[in-house]
Every structure is written in C-alpha cells, then in structure tokens.
Scaffold this motif. Structure first.
Motif, PDB file in Angstrom:
ATOM      1  N   PRO A   1       0.528   6.489   2.988  1.00 47.09           N
ATOM      2  CA  PRO A   1       0.163   5.703   2.940  1.00 47.09           C
ATOM      3  C   PRO A   1       0.442   4.257   2.479  1.00 47.09           C
ATOM      4  CG  PRO A   1      -0.409   6.912   4.907  1.00 47.09           C
ATOM      5  CD  PRO A   1      -0.193   7.817   3.144  1.00 47.09           C
ATOM      6  N   GLN A   2      -0.552   5.392   2.134  1.00 47.48           N
ATOM      7  CA  GLN A   2      -1.074   3.994   0.038  1.00 47.48           C
ATOM      8  C   GLN A   2       0.096   3.666  -0.789  1.00 47.48           C
ATOM      9  OE1 GLN A   2      -3.522   5.620  -2.685  1.00 47.48           O
ATOM     10  NE2 GLN A   2      -4.392   3.870  -2.799  1.00 47.48           N
ATOM     11  N   LEU A   3       0.813   4.844  -1.392  1.00 51.99           N
ATOM     12  CA  LEU A   3       2.083   4.478  -1.486  1.00 51.99           C
ATOM     13  C   LEU A   3       3.345   4.220  -1.372  1.00 51.99           C
ATOM     14  CD1 LEU A   3       1.941   8.413  -3.518  1.00 51.99           C
ATOM     15  CD2 LEU A   3       0.595   6.560  -4.541  1.00 51.99           C
ATOM     16  N   ARG A   4       3.550   4.655   0.346  1.00 55.18           N
ATOM     17  CA  ARG A   4       4.701   3.580   0.714  1.00 55.18           C
ATOM     18  C   ARG A   4       4.391   2.634   1.094  1.00 55.18           C
ATOM     19  NH1 ARG A   4       5.188   8.326   6.330  1.00 55.18           N
ATOM     20  NH2 ARG A   4       7.080   8.899   4.547  1.00 55.18           N
ATOM     21  N   GLU A   5       2.787   1.837   0.790  1.00 55.92           N
ATOM     22  CA  GLU A   5       2.937   0.229   0.939  1.00 55.92           C
ATOM     23  C   GLU A   5       3.017  -0.115  -0.307  1.00 55.92           C
ATOM     24  OE1 GLU A   5      -0.742  -2.612   3.034  1.00 55.92           O
ATOM     25  OE2 GLU A   5      -1.245  -0.916   2.274  1.00 55.92           O
ATOM     26  N   TRP A   6       2.407   0.644  -1.183  1.00 55.06           N
ATOM     27  CA  TRP A   6       2.689   0.273  -2.722  1.00 55.06           C
ATOM     28  C   TRP A   6       4.538  -0.159  -2.617  1.00 55.06           C
ATOM     29  CZ3 TRP A   6      -1.013   3.224  -6.117  1.00 55.06           C
ATOM     30  CH2 TRP A   6      -2.021   3.186  -5.943  1.00 55.06           C
ATOM     31  N   GLU A   7       5.205   1.093  -2.427  1.00 57.91           N
ATOM     32  CA  GLU A   7       6.733   0.464  -2.573  1.00 57.91           C
ATOM     33  C   GLU A   7       7.123  -0.515  -2.050  1.00 57.91           C
ATOM     34  OE1 GLU A   7      10.891   3.331  -2.804  1.00 57.91           O
ATOM     35  OE2 GLU A   7       9.040   3.989  -2.087  1.00 57.91           O
ATOM     36  N   GLN A   8       6.956  -0.537  -0.322  1.00 59.39           N
ATOM     37  CA  GLN A   8       6.981  -1.456   0.377  1.00 59.39           C
ATOM     38  C   GLN A   8       7.072  -3.035   0.008  1.00 59.39           C
ATOM     39  OE1 GLN A   8       5.442  -0.946   4.007  1.00 59.39           O
ATOM     40  NE2 GLN A   8       7.471   0.637   3.915  1.00 59.39           N
ATOM     41  N   LYS A   9       5.521  -2.904  -0.633  1.00 60.42           N
ATOM     42  CA  LYS A   9       5.259  -4.741  -1.606  1.00 60.42           C
ATOM     43  C   LYS A   9       5.356  -4.920  -2.906  1.00 60.42           C
ATOM     44  CE  LYS A   9       2.582  -5.793   2.382  1.00 60.42           C
ATOM     45  NZ  LYS A   9       2.368  -7.213   2.774  1.00 60.42           N
ATOM     46  N   GLU A  10       6.121  -3.495  -3.725  1.00 55.82           N
ATOM     47  CA  GLU A  10       7.132  -3.446  -5.064  1.00 55.82           C
ATOM     48  C   GLU A  10       5.903  -3.700  -5.831  1.00 55.82           C
ATOM     49  OE1 GLU A  10      10.270  -6.828  -4.682  1.00 55.82           O
ATOM     50  OE2 GLU A  10      11.105  -5.405  -3.706  1.00 55.82           O
ATOM     51  N   LEU A  11       4.804  -3.140  -5.976  1.00 54.41           N
ATOM     52  CA  LEU A  11       3.519  -3.365  -6.429  1.00 54.41           C
ATOM     53  C   LEU A  11       3.760  -2.004  -7.489  1.00 54.41           C
ATOM     54  CD1 LEU A  11       0.542  -2.996  -4.515  1.00 54.41           C
ATOM     55  CD2 LEU A  11       1.119  -4.883  -6.457  1.00 54.41           C
ATOM     56  N   PHE A  12       4.843  -0.932  -7.441  1.00 55.64           N
ATOM     57  CA  PHE A  12       4.671   0.023  -7.757  1.00 55.64           C
ATOM     58  C   PHE A  12       6.553   0.380  -7.969  1.00 55.64           C
ATOM     59  CE2 PHE A  12       0.460   0.702  -8.015  1.00 55.64           C
ATOM     60  CZ  PHE A  12      -0.257   0.168  -9.152  1.00 55.64           C
ATOM     61  N   SER A  13       7.096   1.078  -8.929  1.00 51.81           N
ATOM     62  CA  SER A  13       8.467   1.339  -8.920  1.00 51.81           C
ATOM     63  C   SER A  13       8.629   2.793  -8.642  1.00 51.81           C
ATOM     64  CB  SER A  13       9.170   0.811  -9.940  1.00 51.81           C
ATOM     65  OG  SER A  13       8.940   1.386 -10.858  1.00 51.81           O
ATOM     66  N   LYS A  14       9.763   3.111  -7.757  1.00 53.15           N
ATOM     67  CA  LYS A  14       9.732   4.519  -7.849  1.00 53.15           C
ATOM     68  C   LYS A  14       9.768   4.976  -8.332  1.00 53.15           C
ATOM     69  CE  LYS A  14      13.391   3.651  -3.706  1.00 53.15           C
ATOM     70  NZ  LYS A  14      14.510   3.835  -3.234  1.00 53.15           N
ATOM     71  N   ASP A  15      10.201   5.221  -9.465  1.00 51.18           N
ATOM     72  CA  ASP A  15       9.412   6.147 -11.139  1.00 51.18           C
ATOM     73  C   ASP A  15       8.100   5.756 -11.651  1.00 51.18           C
ATOM     74  OD1 ASP A  15      12.158   6.837 -11.342  1.00 51.18           O
ATOM     75  OD2 ASP A  15      12.591   4.490 -12.712  1.00 51.18           O
ATOM     76  N   GLU A  16       7.574   4.631 -11.169  1.00 50.05           N
ATOM     77  CA  GLU A  16       5.978   5.437 -11.175  1.00 50.05           C
ATOM     78  C   GLU A  16       5.705   5.791  -9.667  1.00 50.05           C
ATOM     79  OE1 GLU A  16       5.095   0.525 -13.417  1.00 50.05           O
ATOM     80  OE2 GLU A  16       5.401  -0.024 -11.234  1.00 50.05           O
ATOM     81  N   ILE A  17       5.894   5.369  -9.273  1.00 45.96           N
ATOM     82  CA  ILE A  17       5.383   5.986  -7.375  1.00 45.96           C
ATOM     83  C   ILE A  17       5.142   7.913  -8.248  1.00 45.96           C
ATOM     84  CG2 ILE A  17       5.485   6.681  -5.041  1.00 45.96           C
ATOM     85  CD1 ILE A  17       5.878   3.617  -5.230  1.00 45.96           C
ATOM     86  N   ARG A  18       6.271   7.973  -8.619  1.00 40.12           N
ATOM     87  CA  ARG A  18       6.845   9.450  -8.925  1.00 40.12           C
ATOM     88  C   ARG A  18       5.829   9.816  -9.861  1.00 40.12           C
ATOM     89  NH1 ARG A  18      12.370   7.835  -8.681  1.00 40.12           N
ATOM     90  NH2 ARG A  18      13.813   8.408  -6.693  1.00 40.12           N
ATOM     91  N   THR A  19       5.094   9.455 -10.866  1.00 41.25           N
ATOM     92  CA  THR A  19       4.388   9.275 -11.829  1.00 41.25           C
ATOM     93  C   THR A  19       2.890   9.619 -11.501  1.00 41.25           C
ATOM     94  OG1 THR A  19       5.976   8.488 -13.706  1.00 41.25           O
ATOM     95  CG2 THR A  19       3.984   8.682 -14.374  1.00 41.25           C
ATOM     96  N   ILE A  20       3.001   8.596 -10.620  1.00 41.32           N
ATOM     97  CA  ILE A  20       1.835   8.750  -9.825  1.00 41.32           C
ATOM     98  C   ILE A  20       1.357  10.148  -9.335  1.00 41.32           C
ATOM     99  CG2 ILE A  20      -0.160   7.760  -8.161  1.00 41.32           C
ATOM    100  CD1 ILE A  20       0.980   5.058  -8.655  1.00 41.32           C
ATOM    101  N   VAL A  21       2.386  10.100  -8.551  1.00 39.11           N
ATOM    102  CA  VAL A  21       1.976  11.723  -7.562  1.00 39.11           C
ATOM    103  C   VAL A  21       2.187  13.292  -8.709  1.00 39.11           C
ATOM    104  CG1 VAL A  21       3.722  13.457  -5.808  1.00 39.11           C
ATOM    105  CG2 VAL A  21       4.254  10.396  -5.589  1.00 39.11           C
ATOM    106  N   LYS A  22       3.063  12.729 -10.152  1.00 40.71           N
ATOM    107  CA  LYS A  22       3.083  14.075 -11.202  1.00 40.71           C
ATOM    108  C   LYS A  22       1.461  14.045 -11.590  1.00 40.71           C
ATOM    109  CE  LYS A  22       4.955  15.955 -14.670  1.00 40.71           C
ATOM    110  NZ  LYS A  22       3.572  16.010 -15.117  1.00 40.71           N
TER     111      LYS A  22
END
Length: 397
Positions: free
Chosen positions: A17-38
C-alpha cells in the motif's frame, strides 16, 4: 531457502500500500519503486537467512531510514502535505529493529541503535518498553543503564534516574564507569539547583525540571505490533548483588536532597568497597568532580576524594597526578589565571615524580593530560612551548 523466500514475501507484501501511494503521488518513478522492492527483497533474504548477523539488521534499518529521509525531502519539495502512509516508514524501521533484537538479544550495539532511533522519532512508549527489555536481556551492560538514567534525569525525574543508577550499580560491580556517571549525574543536578537558587524569586530550587514529558511525545502508530504494556519489568538483582547498596543506603540516596553533596560522596564511598575500585578509579572520580567548579559544594566533594587518595595511596601515581593537576583543574586555559597556576603545576611535577612509587606511570599520566591541552587550537603559543618542552623532557627522561 523456500521458507526464507516465503517469509521475505510476507514482509514485502506489507509495504505494497505504501509503494502504491508513492507511485500515485509520483514521489517515486516505477523504476525507482522496482529498485526499492529489489533492495528490500535483498535485505529481507539476508536477515532471514541462517547465520545472519546483528550488523545485517542494522544495515537494513539504516537503509530504510535513508529511504524515509528521501521520501520526506521529496514531499517537502513537491509540497505534498498528506500521505496515508506518512508514518509507515518509521513503523517499518521500528519493526526491523524489533525483529533484529529478538533474533540477536545479546547485541548491545543493536539495542542501542534501536533506542537511539526511538528517541529520534519520539516514540516514547516504544522507548520505555525497549529499554526495559534491553536491560532484562543485558543487565550487566553499563552503557544501557547510563542511557536509562541520563534520559530520566534529562526529563527532570531525578527519582527515576537514581533508581536506574542504583539498580545498575548492583549489577555492574566490575566496572567503575557507571558509578562515575551516577556521581556526574548528581553533580549536574546540584549545578541546576545552584542556578535556580541564584535566580531571584525562586521558591523551591528542588522542584522537578520543567519538561514536555513523554506523554506529549509523538507515538508512532505501529498497531501491528504487540500491545505496548506487556508486563515486562526491570531485572531484579540477586541477593548478593542487592547487598552492594543496602536498603538503608538506597533509601538515603533516593530521598535525601543532599544539597551539601552527600550523595556524590556516598556514591564514591560505596564504590570503594567494590571489586573494580583502584586508585585510578578514584582519580577518575576526582577529575570528573573537579570539572564542576561552579557547584558550590564541589570543593568539599573533590577534597573528600583527594583525602581518600592521600590516606590510602599516598605514593601511587594516581594520587601524585591529582596533586600535580589540582591548581589548573578549575581554570580555563584561555584565561590569564592559567599561566600562573601552570607554574605551580610544574613546580609540583618535579617533587611528585621523586615521591611516587612508579615514575613511568606518572609520566604517562602527565603526558596524557598535556596532550589534551596541546590539542586546543586557541591555546597561547607561550603555553604551548612550555607544555611541549615539559612533554619532551618527560619522554626523554
């Protein structure tokens, strides 16, 4: 490793849920979120794998803190004032530390990191519970008792501070540092009382310090954890440990305001009966006490320690070192008074070297405190030359 992978996936799914909100608010890009998850996946596998170390958990928590710091900066820059997951990052860090200390309950460094973080985020209830658990797991850890006592004193609760220090002193009878810190805490309290007494209109100089109090501190919402009030209590000393400070003395230390300095003196006198006590310990007491030159009763307390050294160890290097340093201990090295007192020190140095039973040890002690003065950037050049010459003379003799 399948079990590790499943556990890692479980903890990773909690952050979706936190990562989805970051993506919706455009705090982090999709590539950055993938890096965070990794990165999170790598950390989870590392800390969940057999043979993991306390440093692995600390690294994981540090990385999460850096991520939370980046998130905060981006929110500020993008003027995003509300996030449903605003405290999720702090809760995640707390959860990592909690899991880490459960896996490595004897890691003092990890406990201290955990406590430092709870202090930084003002998670007061979590701090109290964590400190209690840490002391139960590591009752002989001097630094933990010092942290507990100093926090209570900082909050203006000297009764609790004394309780922590006295309980810790019953456990820590092989190291004098806790006892010295206890005396230091009492001297700091006397210093505050003296300042209050000097203010006109002061009615009760012994009143507790004004503080915001833990109840007003921010409490992180980490409802996924167990209830804060889990019934844990501080460790109880054994019968032999309890005798270190008897009930009568404990009552006196706890309740006596002792504006005449009786408590620091009592701490020193009790420490003399402990296995760790040596003339060097008494010297540490003396140097610490001498630093509180603004406290009205300081001369009496420091003289008591010096008298003990003079009586029991008249020729020991620690005693001779105290005699030598006495004139300059309360003098600011940047004032005109320092050179005058330094002359007295140098005159005492020669006689004490001849008197001591261990000249080499006394010379080492003298060189050590000379180096401390030489490290001062604004020290007068003439004084530097005198101290440098004295040091060279001691090293060559």
């Amino acid at each position: 490793m399948s079990g590790v992978a499943e556990k890692a996936r479980f903890f990773l799914e909690r952050s979706v849920p936190q990562l989805r909100e970051w993506e919706q608010k455009e705090l982090f890009s999709k590539d950055e979120i993938r890096t965070i998850v990794k990165k999170r996946n790598d950390h989870e596998h590392r800390v969940l794998s057999p043979g993991n170390r306390a440093s692995d958990w600390a690294s994981y928590a540090t990385w999460e803190q850096s991520l939370e710091s980046l998130r905060t900066k981006r929110c500020k820059r993008m003027k995003i004032r509300h996030l449903n997951s605003a405290h999720a990052g702090q809760g995640r860090v707390l959860s990592i530390y909690d899991r880490g200390v459960n896996r490595h309950p004897t890691s003092s460094a990890l406990w201290r990191e955990y406590l430092a973080y709870t202090t930084n985020v003002k998670a007061a209830k979590r701090y109290r519970r964590t400190m209690t658990n840490a002391l139960r797991m590591l009752p002989n850890d001097v630094q933990l008792w010092i942290m507990a006592g100093r926090r209570a004193a900082k909050n203006g609760d000297m009764a609790s501070a004394r309780s922590f220090f006295m309980r810790g002193c019953r456990f820590c009878t092989k190291d004098g540092s806790l006892w010295i810190e206890y005396a230091r805490c009492e001297m700091e309290w006397l210093e505050k009382v003296d300042k209050r007494k000097s203010k006109p209109g002061t009615i009760d100089p012994l009143r507790p310090d004004k503080t915001t109090g833990d109840d007003n501190e921010l409490v992180i919402d980490d409802s996924e954890d167990e209830d804060e009030d889990d019934g844990t209590v501080l460790p109880e000393p054994s019968a032999n440990q309890a005798e270190v400070i008897d009930k009568q003395t404990a009552k006196q230390l706890q309740n006596n305001p002792a504006l005449d300095g009786a408590i620091p003196i009592a701490i020193f006198d009790i420490s003399r009966k402990q296995p760790f006590f040596t003339p060097d310990t008494a010297e540490e007491f003396y140097i610490m006490l001498a630093s509180f030159h603004t406290v009205s009763v300081q001369p009496r307390i420091a003289q008591h320690v010096l008298d003990t050294l003079e009586t029991e160890y008249p020729k020991h290097p620690a005693t001779c070192s105290c005699r030598i340093r006495q004139p300059i201990l309360n003098v600011d090295p940047m004032t005109a008074e320092f050179p005058r007192q330094l002359r007295e020190v140098l005159s005492r140095l020669k006689s004490q070297i001849e008197l001591t039973e261990d000249q080499a040890a006394l010379k080492r002690k003298t060189i050590a405190w000379i180096d401390e003065y030489l490290a001062l950037e604004q020290l007068d050049e003439a004084i530097q030359k005198v101290l440098g010459h004295t040091k060279n003379k001691l090293e060559s003799s």
